[in-house]
Design a protein around this motif. Sequence first.
Motif, mmCIF file in Angstrom:
data_model
loop_
_atom_site.group_PDB
_atom_site.id
_atom_site.type_symbol
_atom_site.label_atom_id
_atom_site.label_comp_id
_atom_site.label_asym_id
_atom_site.label_seq_id
_atom_site.Cartn_x
_atom_site.Cartn_y
_atom_site.Cartn_z
ATOM 1 N N LEU A 23 0.900 -1.197 0.021
ATOM 2 C CA LEU A 23 0.153 -0.046 0.038
ATOM 3 C C LEU A 23 0.809 1.179 0.087
ATOM 4 O O LEU A 23 1.654 1.430 0.923
ATOM 5 C CB LEU A 23 -0.837 -0.120 1.396
ATOM 6 C CG LEU A 23 -1.923 1.011 1.289
ATOM 7 C CD1 LEU A 23 -2.760 0.965 0.272
ATOM 8 C CD2 LEU A 23 -2.757 1.016 2.535
ATOM 9 N N LEU A 24 0.822 2.056 -1.067
ATOM 10 C CA LEU A 24 1.731 3.091 -1.056
ATOM 11 C C LEU A 24 0.635 4.556 -1.150
ATOM 12 O O LEU A 24 -0.513 4.337 -1.553
ATOM 13 C CB LEU A 24 2.518 3.364 -2.482
ATOM 14 C CG LEU A 24 3.433 2.259 -2.861
ATOM 15 C CD1 LEU A 24 4.196 2.528 -4.038
ATOM 16 C CD2 LEU A 24 4.334 2.183 -1.709
ATOM 17 N N GLY A 95 -11.226 -3.038 4.666
ATOM 18 C CA GLY A 95 -11.217 -1.661 4.251
ATOM 19 C C GLY A 95 -10.796 -1.390 2.863
ATOM 20 O O GLY A 95 -9.961 -2.221 2.483
ATOM 21 N N ARG A 96 -11.604 -0.348 2.298
ATOM 22 C CA ARG A 96 -11.143 -0.208 0.780
ATOM 23 C C ARG A 96 -10.149 1.199 0.885
ATOM 24 O O ARG A 96 -10.481 2.256 1.398
ATOM 25 C CB ARG A 96 -12.370 0.191 0.084
ATOM 26 C CG ARG A 96 -12.304 0.475 -1.356
ATOM 27 C CD ARG A 96 -13.365 0.526 -2.067
ATOM 28 N NE ARG A 96 -14.090 2.110 -1.621
ATOM 29 C CZ ARG A 96 -13.832 3.181 -2.163
ATOM 30 N NH1 ARG A 96 -12.927 3.419 -2.924
ATOM 31 N NH2 ARG A 96 -14.483 4.117 -1.784
ATOM 32 N N ALA A 97 -9.007 0.787 0.165
ATOM 33 C CA ALA A 97 -7.908 1.957 0.248
ATOM 34 C C ALA A 97 -8.374 3.107 -0.354
ATOM 35 O O ALA A 97 -8.822 2.893 -1.587
ATOM 36 C CB ALA A 97 -6.622 1.415 -0.150
ATOM 37 N N ARG A 98 -8.413 4.202 0.155
ATOM 38 C CA ARG A 98 -8.886 5.611 -0.706
ATOM 39 C C ARG A 98 -8.253 6.721 0.174
ATOM 40 O O ARG A 98 -7.799 6.717 1.482
ATOM 41 C CB ARG A 98 -10.309 5.622 -0.612
ATOM 42 C CG ARG A 98 -10.944 5.706 0.688
ATOM 43 C CD ARG A 98 -12.396 5.629 0.566
ATOM 44 N NE ARG A 98 -13.406 5.715 1.611
ATOM 45 C CZ ARG A 98 -13.499 4.903 2.544
ATOM 46 N NH1 ARG A 98 -12.908 3.818 2.665
ATOM 47 N NH2 ARG A 98 -14.470 5.261 3.651
ATOM 48 N N PRO A 99 -7.924 7.949 -0.586
ATOM 49 C CA PRO A 99 -7.065 8.871 -0.089
ATOM 50 C C PRO A 99 -7.919 9.535 1.003
ATOM 51 O O PRO A 99 -9.413 9.824 0.784
ATOM 52 C CB PRO A 99 -6.762 9.820 -1.053
ATOM 53 C CG PRO A 99 -7.636 9.428 -2.134
ATOM 54 C CD PRO A 99 -8.139 7.860 -1.933
ATOM 55 N N VAL A 109 -3.762 6.777 -2.771
ATOM 56 C CA VAL A 109 -3.490 5.563 -2.378
ATOM 57 C C VAL A 109 -3.805 4.451 -3.483
ATOM 58 O O VAL A 109 -4.737 4.374 -4.134
ATOM 59 C CB VAL A 109 -4.446 5.362 -1.134
ATOM 60 C CG1 VAL A 109 -4.031 4.086 -0.345
ATOM 61 C CG2 VAL A 109 -4.387 6.556 -0.047
ATOM 62 N N ASP A 110 -2.768 3.671 -3.356
ATOM 63 C CA ASP A 110 -2.522 2.703 -4.352
ATOM 64 C C ASP A 110 -1.963 1.296 -3.885
ATOM 65 O O ASP A 110 -0.958 1.432 -3.198
ATOM 66 C CB ASP A 110 -1.796 3.099 -5.539
ATOM 67 C CG ASP A 110 -2.035 2.242 -6.963
ATOM 68 O OD1 ASP A 110 -2.950 1.344 -6.815
ATOM 69 O OD2 ASP A 110 -1.465 2.608 -7.868
#
Length: 139
Positions: A23-24, A95-99, A109-110
């Motif tokens: 996760l970046l 959780g869904r990665a999001r900024p 976020v990626d």
Amino acid sequence: MKPIHGVGAVVYRIQPDGTIEILLIRKRKGFWSLPKGKLKRDEPALEAIVREVREETHVTAEVVDMLGSIDYLISGPRGQQRKIVDYYLLRAIKGRARPTGGSEQIVAVDWVPLAEAIDRLQRPRLRAIVRAAQTLFSG
């Protein structure tokens, strides 16, 4: 002057095909990096890094291992100051990665495959931390 202490994370997940993704995050006017932040007063490091990851990415993760520390100088309002960041390996749980945007200023976020994540990180010290995580995956 007392050093600033922070915590950082290499957050990973494993896809059904076995691909390990990292996760970046990217801050406004910045480049790709790893989630990190400062400890709150009397906050244990392990609690702090779980909180920081959740605040910056909306991903809940659990601490797996300690990866190492990075020690460097930053320039701030009080001049040069030493900063020490302890990095941990965390496994994503949900959780869904999001900024987050807002005051955190996280604009992207990626989830990135491990080798690509190392290439995308510009700072050599962060690439070294992800390589330390990589040895745990292969070992």
